[in-house]
Design an enzyme around this catalytic site. Structure first.
Site, short mmCIF file in Angstrom:
data_model
loop_
_atom_site.label_atom_id
_atom_site.label_comp_id
_atom_site.label_asym_id
_atom_site.label_seq_id
_atom_site.Cartn_x
_atom_site.Cartn_y
_atom_site.Cartn_z
CD GLU A 257 -3.02 -0.69 -0.05
OE1 GLU A 257 -3.08 0.47 -0.51
OE2 GLU A 257 -3.68 -1.63 -0.53
CE1 TYR B 24 -6.31 3.40 0.51
CE2 TYR B 24 -3.93 3.47 0.82
CZ TYR B 24 -5.05 2.95 0.18
OH TYR B 24 -4.90 1.97 -0.76
CG ASP C 180 -7.61 4.84 -3.26
OD1 ASP C 180 -8.83 4.86 -3.51
OD2 ASP C 180 -6.81 4.06 -3.81
#
Length: 469
Positions: free
Chosen positions: A100, A182, A200
């Site tokens: 990520e 996030y 996102d």
């Protein structure tokens, strides 16, 4: 919505007044019912959420991309169980975390090779915690936004120092340096099946089209509402798969400029698509609205690729030619990375001014006195290169400076501790294999190309025959 409520209260208050007597009843004024385009709808009904979950998960199961981090974290492929041992849980959390962070501002196709190399070198969080910042930066070179790599390293060290147990909840993950809302949501939902949302750019695009949201997507209140909507949608049984499906849809079908609405699994719930069919002036790509980006700051620098001939002052195999690399400060842009000697200029400057600035820098930072112990073999202006960062447009003036020690003198090279080292000599072979940033690599390639071109254009010197007398 507050305005509507206020209007309703005012209307109720008026109705309590005694009506005036009239001989003829007046027609009631026509009440305009506002559309959802005028008033944003920041909620999904229960039925909407159920339909979107079912359709999107079915689409994801049939169309998801085969990605290396998914093979590690997938609940379907590796027998995801709540009672998995700590090693398995840490492996999933670590893989999701690395992927990520790498995927932020980077294309999936680019990340795959980086992720595989990273996991081969540091297969667990504990392996990463033992790495140095320089090793991490070299592995990261080319991905950009090097601060992300530094935070990964610092975060790994922090987890290990605190006992080595990988946190699973959003609140615990947020306590780790570098992990924001996030990334915490992604790790918690994908690796540990916690029913939490992620938001996102892809998710913002999908949701803004589903609800035809015309508010500024960068506004703090609007961002908060996107998180609220994403939280309403997330599937409680397959939260990680759903969050990935939502992001996958935004990255593929629901693209920025060319959405594939005909193939979209949730097009029936898409209000932007519905509005576009009713009004030809409305387009799905109108959502989310475009926000003007902040103007880039223009900066200028003089870059000197310093090559030293007959340089023996170095550790390791001896070579007749070495390049000088300088380490950037540990804070700020490109922190801790290696580059060719450079000086930031206040404005565009002429060649003479740039050389004066470089000479002073080499004297103060690298102990190179171009007048006393060093002879300038050649000094050529190579050209300009503009490197664009997210907020900076850096124009670099590049030169090749070839030096040779005078007589039998050696260059005053003071050996430095590895951690405190601020500059070093590197031969061309090692320079080719180093993990340099894309900007530094571009500069080096320009110099190499110039050398090849220069050598190819110089005609072979022929000795003139001596005249006989």
């Amino acid at each position: 919505m507050d305005a509507i409520g206020a209007g309703a209260e005012k209307k109720t208050a008026i109705s309590k007044k005694r009506p005036r007597r009239t001989t003829q009843s007046k027609p009631k004024p026509k009440i305009e019912v506002p559309t959802s385009g005028d008033i944003e709808d920041f909620s999904f009904s229960k039925d909407e959420a159920l339909q979107i979950r079912a359709s999107l998960l079915e689409w994801y199961d049939n169309n998801q991309r085969d990605l290396p981090w998914r093979r590690i974290s997938s609940s379907n492929s590796c027998g995801f169980k709540e009672e998995d041992d700590d090693d398995e849980r840490e492996k999933r959390g670590y893989a999701v975390w690395v992927s990520e962070v790498m995927l932020q501002q980077t294309r999936v196709s680019t990340v795959i090779d980086y992720f595989n190399r990273w996991m081969n070198k540091w297969p667990t969080l504990h392996h990463l915690a033992q790495a140095s910042l320089e090793e991490v930066n070299e592995m990261w070179a080319g991905l950009g936004y090097y601060r992300r790599a530094r935070f990964l390293l610092e975060g790994a060290k922090e987890v290990v120092e605190q006992g080595g147990t990988f946190p699973e909840t959003v609140s615990d993950l947020r306590n780790i340096k570098g992990i924001g809302e996030y990334t915490a949501g992604a790790i918690s939902s994908i690796a540990f099946k916690k029913a939490v949302p992620v938001v996102d750019g892809n998710v913002v695009r999908v949701i803004s089209r589903l609800k035809a949201i015309s508010a500024n997507p960068k506004d703090a209140a609007t961002v908060k509402n996107f998180w609220k909507l994403a939280g309403q949608l997330v599937d409680p049984f397959r939260p990680g798969d759903f969050n990935q499906a939502l992001m996958e849809l935004g990255a593929t079908l629901c693209s920025l400029s060319n959405p594939g609405c005909a193939a979209c699994p949730i097009s029936a719930q898409c209000h932007a698509l519905s509005l576009s069919r009713q009004n030809e002036s409305v387009h799905v790509t109108d959502y989310p609205i475009k926000v003007m980006k902040a103007k880039q700051r223009h900066e200028f620098s003089a870059v000197s690729v310093v090559e030293i001939l007959d340089c023996q002052e170095t550790i390791g195999p001896k070579s007749s030619s070495k390049f000088i690399l300088v380490k950037r400060p540990n804070n700020g842009l490109l922190a801790g990375l290696w580059e060719f000697p450079s000086v930031l200029l206040e404005k565009e400057a002429d060649l003479a001014s740039r050389r004066i600035a470089i000479d002073k820098f080499l004297q103060s930072s690298c102990n190179l006195d171009l007048k006393e112990s060093i002879r300038i073999v050649s000094r050529e202006y190579i050209g300009e290169y503009v490197h664009v960062f997210s907020h900076i447009r850096l124009k670099m003036y590049i030169e090749l400076l070839v030096l040779r020690p005078k007589g039998n003198r050696s260059i005053d090279y003071k050996k430095q501790d590895k951690e405190s080292m601020t500059w070093k000599y590197v031969d061309s072979k090692n320079l080719d294999s180093m993990g340099l940033t894309s900007g530094v690599r571009k500069v080096y390639n320009m110099v190499q190309k110039h050398k090849q071109t220069d050598q190819g254009t110089i005609p072979e010197r022929r000795r003139k025959p001596a005249l006989r007398r």
